[in-house]
Design a protein around this motif. Structure first.
Motif, PDB file in Angstrom:
ATOM      1  N   CYS A  20       0.822  -1.208   0.000  1.00 38.97           N
ATOM      2  CA  CYS A  20       0.000   0.000   0.000  1.00 38.97           C
ATOM      3  C   CYS A  20       0.857   1.260   0.000  1.00 38.97           C
ATOM      4  CB  CYS A  20      -0.922  -0.006   1.220  1.00 38.97           C
ATOM      5  SG  CYS A  20      -2.110   1.345   1.208  1.00 38.97           S
ATOM      6  N   ILE A  21       0.559   2.192  -0.919  1.00 42.32           N
ATOM      7  CA  ILE A  21       1.269   3.468  -0.985  1.00 42.32           C
ATOM      8  C   ILE A  21       0.404   4.608  -0.445  1.00 42.32           C
ATOM      9  CG2 ILE A  21       2.783   2.763  -2.879  1.00 42.32           C
ATOM     10  CD1 ILE A  21       0.901   4.338  -4.796  1.00 42.32           C
ATOM     11  N   HIS A  22      -0.726   4.286   0.142  1.00 42.92           N
ATOM     12  CA  HIS A  22      -1.613   5.248   0.796  1.00 42.92           C
ATOM     13  C   HIS A  22      -2.049   6.379  -0.133  1.00 42.92           C
ATOM     14  CE1 HIS A  22      -0.808   3.045   4.438  1.00 42.92           C
ATOM     15  NE2 HIS A  22       0.478   3.129   4.165  1.00 42.92           N
ATOM     16  N   SER A  23      -2.398   6.012  -1.356  1.00 41.57           N
ATOM     17  CA  SER A  23      -2.905   6.993  -2.319  1.00 41.57           C
ATOM     18  C   SER A  23      -4.347   7.379  -2.012  1.00 41.57           C
ATOM     19  CB  SER A  23      -2.821   6.434  -3.744  1.00 41.57           C
ATOM     20  OG  SER A  23      -3.699   5.321  -3.850  1.00 41.57           O
ATOM     21  N   LEU A  52     -17.041  -3.210  -5.892  1.00 44.62           N
ATOM     22  CA  LEU A  52     -15.722  -3.544  -5.359  1.00 44.62           C
ATOM     23  C   LEU A  52     -14.732  -3.817  -6.481  1.00 44.62           C
ATOM     24  CD1 LEU A  52     -16.840  -5.869  -2.445  1.00 44.62           C
ATOM     25  CD2 LEU A  52     -15.752  -3.630  -2.190  1.00 44.62           C
ATOM     26  N   ARG A  53     -15.145  -4.605  -7.452  1.00 45.41           N
ATOM     27  CA  ARG A  53     -14.250  -4.946  -8.570  1.00 45.41           C
ATOM     28  C   ARG A  53     -13.801  -3.690  -9.308  1.00 45.41           C
ATOM     29  NH1 ARG A  53     -14.198  -5.321 -13.592  1.00 45.41           N
ATOM     30  NH2 ARG A  53     -16.399  -4.884 -13.882  1.00 45.41           N
ATOM     31  N   CYS A  59      -6.757   0.510  -8.067  1.00 45.51           N
ATOM     32  CA  CYS A  59      -5.744   0.626  -7.019  1.00 45.51           C
ATOM     33  C   CYS A  59      -4.361   0.754  -7.668  1.00 45.51           C
ATOM     34  CB  CYS A  59      -5.798  -0.597  -6.103  1.00 45.51           C
ATOM     35  SG  CYS A  59      -4.558  -0.577  -4.799  1.00 45.51           S
ATOM     36  N   PRO A  60      -3.665   1.890  -7.467  1.00 47.28           N
ATOM     37  CA  PRO A  60      -2.402   2.105  -8.177  1.00 47.28           C
ATOM     38  C   PRO A  60      -1.249   1.227  -7.697  1.00 47.28           C
ATOM     39  CG  PRO A  60      -2.824   3.912  -6.659  1.00 47.28           C
ATOM     40  CD  PRO A  60      -4.047   3.036  -6.648  1.00 47.28           C
TER      41      PRO A  60
END
Length: 72
Positions: A20-23, A52-53, A59-60
Motif C-alpha cells: 500500500c502506498i496510501h494513495s 468492489l471490482r 488501485c495504483p
C-alpha cells in the motif's frame, strides 16, 4: 507477504498492506467500504461485488486485489 481477506458473496477483497502506498483511491471511491479509522478498516459487505471490482481495478499499488468465490 501478509494478506488480509474480506469476503462479500461472489468476491473476496484481498489487501496486502506492504504494497500500500496510501494513495487513498479506495477511500475516495468507496468510503462506505474503506475507513482507515475503523477496525476492520475494510467492510466489503457495504458494496456490491461489481462496485468492489471496479474500485479495486483502480488501485495504483496493487495492494488491493480480489478473487472470485467459486464455492456456493
Amino acid at each position: 507477504m501478509e494478506t488480509h481477506e474480506y469476503p462479500n458473496g461472489d468476491i473476496t477483497v484481498i489487501w496486502q498492506p506492504q504494497k500500500c502506498i496510501h494513495s487513498a483511491v479506495c477511500v475516495k471511491l468507496l468510503p462506505k467500504v474503506y475507513n482507515p479509522k475503523e477496525r476492520p478498516w475494510i467492510k466489503a459487505e457495504n458494496a456490491s461485488p461489481e462496485e468492489l471490482r471496479k474500485q479495486i481495478d483502480q488501485c495504483p499499488s496493487g495492494a488491493l486485489s480480489y478473487k472470485f468465490n467459486t464455492e456456493k
